[in-house]
Design an enzyme around this catalytic site. Structure first.
Site, mmCIF file in Angstrom:
data_model
loop_
_atom_site.group_PDB
_atom_site.id
_atom_site.type_symbol
_atom_site.label_atom_id
_atom_site.label_comp_id
_atom_site.label_asym_id
_atom_site.label_seq_id
_atom_site.Cartn_x
_atom_site.Cartn_y
_atom_site.Cartn_z
ATOM 1 N N SER A 53 0.857 -1.180 0.000
ATOM 2 C CA SER A 53 0.000 0.000 0.000
ATOM 3 C C SER A 53 0.896 1.234 0.000
ATOM 4 O O SER A 53 1.779 1.341 -0.863
ATOM 5 C CB SER A 53 -0.938 -0.065 1.216
ATOM 6 O OG SER A 53 -1.844 0.993 1.201
ATOM 7 N N ASP A 89 -4.877 -4.256 5.751
ATOM 8 C CA ASP A 89 -5.233 -5.179 4.681
ATOM 9 C C ASP A 89 -4.091 -6.182 4.495
ATOM 10 O O ASP A 89 -2.920 -5.819 4.574
ATOM 11 C CB ASP A 89 -5.461 -4.384 3.378
ATOM 12 C CG ASP A 89 -6.044 -5.254 2.263
ATOM 13 O OD1 ASP A 89 -6.530 -6.351 2.555
ATOM 14 O OD2 ASP A 89 -6.014 -4.794 1.105
ATOM 15 N N HIS A 107 -2.380 -0.889 -3.531
ATOM 16 C CA HIS A 107 -3.498 0.051 -3.356
ATOM 17 C C HIS A 107 -3.224 1.318 -4.155
ATOM 18 O O HIS A 107 -2.118 1.857 -4.113
ATOM 19 C CB HIS A 107 -3.649 0.445 -1.881
ATOM 20 C CG HIS A 107 -4.138 -0.676 -1.026
ATOM 21 N ND1 HIS A 107 -4.086 -0.637 0.340
ATOM 22 C CD2 HIS A 107 -4.701 -1.871 -1.337
ATOM 23 C CE1 HIS A 107 -4.590 -1.748 0.844
ATOM 24 N NE2 HIS A 107 -4.960 -2.526 -0.163
#
Lengths: 193, 272
Positions: A11, A130, A38
């Site tokens: 991310s 996540d 992401h």
């Protein structure tokens, strides 16, 4: 265990981290890599182009039902979940999970479901939790789990969340992750007795 | 995950197909499995077999099942670049036709149908068009027919509309009331909404444009091939097929019967 697929989640800070990882793998690295990074839903091709520049592997954005091919690094397209089926990638626009689409958990859990113990899961830098659940699923299915050493991550929240799940087989900086993948990728499966 | 789980899922889908005629047996398994397990949780049962019992014995549970198994994520002018490309490259072709038939297959709650209606209106073509908007799910179709959306979404949709090349004030196209945006009735005039299941129903007309975006990603290869044949058979020669941003014709039965209209924008023209 002959591994068949590497799944990678990143991310915040992932651009540099994924570029470093791919850059450290040799162009003849034999395993397919599926990557969730992401990013904004209207992102263009920049990420793929930047990663391609730093890597000798072919880097692509997944098209639906694309075959999973060795030595290719495949990115989840923006605003789609990337899932793994037997032999092919699949996409979906199901609701975001933990505010993310693509979601690392979705990729990792589907990979564990389709490839069981033949999956290597790698969590890199990020500002989200996540991936922690997905990594635990890979571990439970008998796969191998790797987390970037939080001290070396641009943002340590995601690696720490993955470590808190208590399922990491290896915690190491990116160059060592690349070396580990290279070693595991080139293990020749035993034939016969 | 386990052989038992796979068996339970197979039995569930078989039961629903045989009893109700809704066929999910050739859906892409990875994402379908996630949706099944989400519903196992939301229904408060423990196993896929538990869900099967509920769905087969309770028609109201079937309605929830149909909604839970299909993905109804959509937005007005979703992927603005697609609409831009459509205006630039497809609209000029459509101008040469006296009457234009469009099929929007898998229209969900209708946002993208009204987007196309607005685009055609601004191109001065809407009076000559008829849009057939279909979905397998009666519940989402009735929402599409109503054309009532949360007012708070309009800011995002206005942004999309402008990026797509919209030239008017987007607020012309809806009336605001009670936190809702209601699509102007004249936008609905050329649209026919009806139920159609891509897995089980056939072709019902010949179209100049077929839009089927982010629908086939939920199907496995077998069903995808079936639907590609259906869409091809529903297009006139030189008709245009529009797919989702991450879909292509690669490895499909009619790959070589189409030409790409705009590179990278998932618009394909039937050439033979």
């Amino acid at each position: 265990m002959p591994y068949k697929l590497v799944v990678v989640g990143a991310s915040l800070g992932g651009l540099h981290a994924v570029a470093a990882l791919l850059g450290a793998l040799s162009p003849d690295f034999p395993l397919p890599l599926a990557i969730v990074q992401h990013r904004h839903k209207e992102s263009d091709e920049t990420l793929r182009i930047v990663l391609q520049r730093s890597s000798g592997l072919a880097v692509c954005e997944v098209e639906d039902k694309q075959p999973i091919s060795p030595g290719t690094a495949c990115l989840a397209p923006p605003d789609y979940h990337l899932l793994v089926e037997q032999g092919t990638y699949a996409l979906s626009t199901d609701e975001p999970e933990m505010y993310a689409r693509p979601s690392i958990d979705v990729l990792f859990e589907s990979a564990a479901d389709a490839y069981g113990p033949n999956v290597i899961g790698v969590i890199l830098t990020g500002a989200s939790a996540d991936g922690a659940r997905g990594l635990a699923t890979i571990k439970a299915a008998g796969g191998l789990t790797v987390v970037q050493d939080p001290a070396t991550a641009e943002c340590d929240v995601m690696p720490r969340a993955a470590l808190d799940a208590g399922v990491a087989d290896h915690v190491m900086p990116i160059p060592e992750i690349a070396a580990l993948l290279t070693r595991l990728g080139t293990v020749v499966p035993k034939v016969g007795v | 995950m386990t052989e038992l789980e796979d068996l339970e899922i197979q039995l569930l889908l078989e039961g629903v197909a045989q009893l109700y005629g809704y066929d999910f047996r050739n859906y892409a398994l990875a994402s379908l499995k996630r949706r099944i397990w989400n519903m196992v949780q939301s229904e408060g049962v423990k196993t896929v077999s538990g869900l099967q019992e509920k769905v087969l014995h309770d028609p109201l549970c079937l309605d929830r099942f149909l909604l839970a198994m299909t993905v109804n994520v959509t937005a007005m002018f979703r992927d603005p670049h697609f609409y831009q490309a459509f205006s630039a490259k497809v609209v000029p072709m459509l101008r040469t036709y006296p009457f234009i038939r469009i099929w929007h297959a898998g229209c969900s709650t209708g946002e993208e149908v009204y987007s196309m209606a607005i685009l055609l209106h601004e191109a001065g073509l809407y009076d000559r068009c008829r849009i057939y908007a279909t979905d397998m799910n009666a519940a989402v179709l009735s929402k599409a027919r109503e054309g009532i959306y949360p007012l708070e979404k309009m800011q995002e949709y206005t942004g999309n509309y402008l990026k797509a090349g919209g030239t008017q004030a987007f607020s012309r196209y809806y009336t605001a009331a009670y936190e809702r945006a209601i699509v102007r009735p004249w936008l609905r005039e050329q649209i026919t909404f009806s139920q159609h299941n891509l897995a089980t129903d056939g072709s019902f007309n010949e179209f100049n444009v077929v839009l089927c975006r982010n629908v086939m990603i939920y199907f496995n290869k077998t069903l995808q091939e079936h639907v590609h044949r259906l869409l091809y058979a529903s297009l006139t020669l030189f008709g245009v097929l529009g797919l989702g941003q991450a879909e292509s014709l690669k490895f499909t039965p009619h790959e070589h019967d189409y030409a790409e209209v705009v590179q990278g924008q998932r618009l394909y023209r039937r050439m033979r």
